[in-house]
Structure formats: C-alpha cells, structure tokens
Design an enzyme around this catalytic site. Structure first.
Site, mmCIF file in Angstrom:
data_model
loop_
_atom_site.group_PDB
_atom_site.id
_atom_site.type_symbol
_atom_site.label_atom_id
_atom_site.label_comp_id
_atom_site.label_asym_id
_atom_site.label_seq_id
_atom_site.Cartn_x
_atom_site.Cartn_y
_atom_site.Cartn_z
ATOM 1 N N SER A 1 9.439 104.871 11.785
ATOM 2 C CA SER A 1 8.449 103.800 11.798
ATOM 3 C C SER A 1 9.099 102.480 12.195
ATOM 4 O O SER A 1 10.194 102.152 11.728
ATOM 5 C CB SER A 1 7.807 103.665 10.412
ATOM 6 O OG SER A 1 6.891 102.586 10.386
ATOM 7 N N ASN B 1 -1.504 99.076 -0.328
ATOM 8 C CA ASN B 1 -1.099 99.398 -1.692
ATOM 9 C C ASN B 1 -0.748 98.133 -2.463
ATOM 10 O O ASN B 1 -0.269 97.161 -1.886
ATOM 11 C CB ASN B 1 0.105 100.348 -1.666
ATOM 12 C CG ASN B 1 -0.297 101.747 -1.241
ATOM 13 O OD1 ASN B 1 -1.119 102.389 -1.886
ATOM 14 N ND2 ASN B 1 0.256 102.215 -0.133
ATOM 15 N N GLU C 1 13.918 98.016 8.556
ATOM 16 C CA GLU C 1 13.372 98.266 9.883
ATOM 17 C C GLU C 1 14.378 99.150 10.621
ATOM 18 O O GLU C 1 15.465 98.712 10.988
ATOM 19 C CB GLU C 1 13.169 96.947 10.633
ATOM 20 C CG GLU C 1 13.011 97.050 12.141
ATOM 21 C CD GLU C 1 11.909 97.982 12.605
ATOM 22 O OE1 GLU C 1 12.200 98.867 13.433
ATOM 23 O OE2 GLU C 1 10.752 97.832 12.137
ATOM 24 N N CYS D 1 3.384 103.718 0.519
ATOM 25 C CA CYS D 1 3.688 102.900 1.682
ATOM 26 C C CYS D 1 3.654 101.416 1.331
ATOM 27 O O CYS D 1 2.688 100.917 0.745
ATOM 28 C CB CYS D 1 2.669 103.191 2.782
ATOM 29 S SG CYS D 1 2.920 102.256 4.291
ATOM 30 N N CYS E 1 4.244 93.789 2.463
ATOM 31 C CA CYS E 1 5.249 94.796 2.128
ATOM 32 C C CYS E 1 6.241 94.268 1.099
ATOM 33 O O CYS E 1 6.731 93.138 1.197
ATOM 34 C CB CYS E 1 5.985 95.213 3.401
ATOM 35 S SG CYS E 1 7.205 96.520 3.149
ATOM 36 N N GLU F 1 15.956 102.862 -2.416
ATOM 37 C CA GLU F 1 14.968 103.785 -2.963
ATOM 38 C C GLU F 1 14.579 104.823 -1.911
ATOM 39 O O GLU F 1 14.523 104.530 -0.717
ATOM 40 C CB GLU F 1 13.724 103.024 -3.422
ATOM 41 C CG GLU F 1 13.977 102.128 -4.626
ATOM 42 C CD GLU F 1 12.711 101.456 -5.141
ATOM 43 O OE1 GLU F 1 12.590 101.335 -6.371
ATOM 44 O OE2 GLU F 1 11.859 101.055 -4.321
ATOM 45 N N SER G 1 3.954 100.182 13.235
ATOM 46 C CA SER G 1 3.194 99.442 12.223
ATOM 47 C C SER G 1 2.404 98.372 12.962
ATOM 48 O O SER G 1 2.928 97.308 13.290
ATOM 49 C CB SER G 1 4.151 98.819 11.204
ATOM 50 O OG SER G 1 4.801 99.813 10.460
#
Length: 344
Positions: free
Chosen positions: A192, A291, A161, A334, A120, A93, A215
């Site tokens: 990130s 989220n 990652e 996120c 996540c 995605e 993070s």
C-alpha cells in the site's frame, strides 16, 4: 565496525560472503534455509554446521531478532495484534488475521511515518527510521513461530509508507518470494502507498507481480490535500499516470483504498468521481469506513450510506468491495496501527 545483516542477504550474496570462510556453496544454502525456512532463532540452532563455522558466523554477522512485548486477541474475530521490540529499543506493530482463503499478516515497513495522513494513527508520533528487510521478514517469521500457523498472504499496510523505504522493501519482497526461502507467491502480496509517484514508476520496472494499492481517499486535489499531505507534491492526475504505467508495465490490476469519512468524501459526486478514476484504470476499489483514532475527529460513514456508495460504484461498472475490518476492538484495523513504546 557495523556487521552485515545476514537475514537481509539473498542466497547469491550469502554464497559470496561464505567464500571468505572457504566454505562450499552448500553451506550457504544450509544457512539460508535455517534462517528463512526452518526459522532458526540463532546460529546455535544450525546443528548441521561445524562449530567453527557457527562461531565465525556469530563474529561476522548481525542477527536481527524481534521480541514480542505484547499480544492482543480480538474478542470479535480472533485477530491478533503484536507489539514487537526491535534490537535498538524501538517498537513496531503487526497484525495476524484469519480469512476463509488463508491467514494474512499485515506488517510495518518503518518505525513511525512521515506522510502525515490526517485520519491515520501511524503518523502521530512522527518518523524514527526505516526497517531493514530482515526486520520486515521477522514480523512474519515471529508470528509464524508464535502461532504455529502457515501464512498465505502478506500486506505491507502497517506503520510507515513502504515506498519511502524503497530499497529495503524490494529486498524484502525478493527474499520473501525466493524459491530457497518462504517462497510466497508474489500475487499473494499487497503493498500500500499513499502515492509517491517516482517510486510507483520505479516499482513497475522491478519485474514483480505484487498487488499495488493506492491510498486515494479523495477524488479532487483540493479535498485530497486536506487529508493527505502527499497531495501537495503529486496531483491526482500525476498519480493516475504513474498507476497507468504500473498497470501497463506489470499487467497487474491496481487497487484503490478509499476510506469513507462522513461529510468529507462520501457524497454522490464523490462516488461519481471515484467511478471515473477507477474505470479509467480498470482498478478495483476497496471501501473502508474510517476507523476510530482517539486523536482524530473523523467519523465513519454509516452502514447504509456505505452500501449506497458501493451501489453507485457498481452501477457504473466498478469492481468494488467493502473491507471487512478485523481487530477493530484492539486498534488493529486499517489506520489504527501506530508507533508505540508501550501499549496503552
């Protein structure tokens, strides 16, 4: 025999390969431009190349392409989320976002993720494989083809990652920024990481001017281990030391990504601890209310509490922002991207 991935080759590497065809240097430059500037979909579109050369290229090189399987557009802010099929049947995605400063694309670096961060969605179905540099580039290129819009910023914050796919990541960055290609400014790219310490130090030595975002999400080792398994391997002290090395080596300010979870990491003492860490590195802090992910039970910190948390950081002298979440209604924000085979 596995064929060479032509879209992952640098201009210099492509010139060397073309020497075996006894072709002049300018042919390699034409091919590179067709791939990375004109965004050709196949060798047949390279109309200023001899037919014999195009045939030779098809027989000698792999051509990685992505196929759009689904496209969702947020009713809230116009953010677009794409589901792309990879050549081997896996899916990734990517997200296209419009900001006042320009258009930004968030790409994935792996199929799935093995980091296991508790809040996540990207890690829910495990890790399948790394993406090639060409597959990372193609997420950007395909979004440009579909939308017809220019991309000014790229964030590597999707599934995976990035530093766990180190070699392909660095090759991707160099290709994205090379003068002969898209020529995106390195300072317009953010990578990130959850904090793979040796790779942070290695990245510092690459001579790149990208923004590195950590993070962080907790200010004590005990709490960070509860939500981020990487903390079992690298302490906050070790991570801060690596980030200090990155900052001193590159001169680039580091960003702390800090997801606020109600009752977990949003207390006054958390704000004080985060302020101390940020000030020690002159880091920017990006606050992100967690989220919703249906498989997780975490609840976001309320708007007033988020603002109060931000105010405490600012009073301590920290440069802090609250991330404007884009595409939340299409699971494009996120922590919401995931490894899928079809969209639910």
């Amino acid at each position: 025999m596995r064929m060479t991935d032509i879209k992952s080759l640098t201009p210099g590497e492509l010139r060397l390969y073309l020497e075996s065809f006894h072709m002049p240097r300018y042919r390699a430059d034409q091919i590179f431009r067709w791939i990375h500037v004109q965004l050709a979909r196949n060798f047949d579109e390279m109309t200023n190349l001899p037919a014999t050369l195009r045939t030779g290229l098809r027989e000698s090189f792999a051509w990685n392409t992505l196929r759009m399987e689904d496209r969702q557009i947020s009713a809230l802010d116009g953010t677009q989320k794409f589901l792309f099929a990879l050549p081997d049947g896996n899916f990734v995605e990517s997200v296209f976002m419009r900001y006042r400063f320009g258009n930004s694309v968030c790409i994935s670096s792996q199929v799935g993720c093995r980091m296991g961060c508790r809040f996540c969605a990207s890690t829910l179905n495990g890790w399948e494989r790394n993406l090639a540099a060409s597959e990372m580039l193609e997420q950007i290129y395909e979004i440009r083809r579909i939308t017809g819009e220019k991309i000014s910023h790229v964030v590597v914050m999707g599934t995976g990652e990035p530093l766990d796919n180190y070699d392909n990541l660095v090759r991707f960055l160099r290709l994205l920024c090379c003068e002969e290609g898209m020529n995106l400014s390195q300072r317009s790219i953010t990578v990130s990481t959850c904090g793979i310490v040796p790779r942070i130090r290695k990245l510092a030595r690459e001579g790149l001017q990208i923004t590195l975002a950590l993070s962080l999400h907790a200010v004590t080792d005990e709490r960070r281990r509860e939500i981020m398994p990487v903390a079992e391997t690298y302490t906050i002290e070790e991570t801060m030391s690596a980030l200090r090395f990155y900052y001193e080596t590159t001169g680039r300010q580091v960003t702390f990504e800090y997801t606020l979870i109600r009752g977990v990491n949003d207390s006054v003492s958390d704000a004080e601890g985060l302020s101390a860490l940020a000030l020690s590195l002159r880091a920017h802090v990006n606050l992100i209310p967690v989220n919703p992910v249906k498989e997780r039970g975490y609840v976001e910190t309320g708007a007033e509490a988020v603002q109060a948390f931000k105010n405490r950081l600012e009073k301590s002298g920290v440069n802090v922002t609250i991330r404007r979440e884009m595409g939340r209604d299409i699971d494009g924000a996120c922590g919401q991207l995931r490894r899928r085979h079809i969209l639910s």
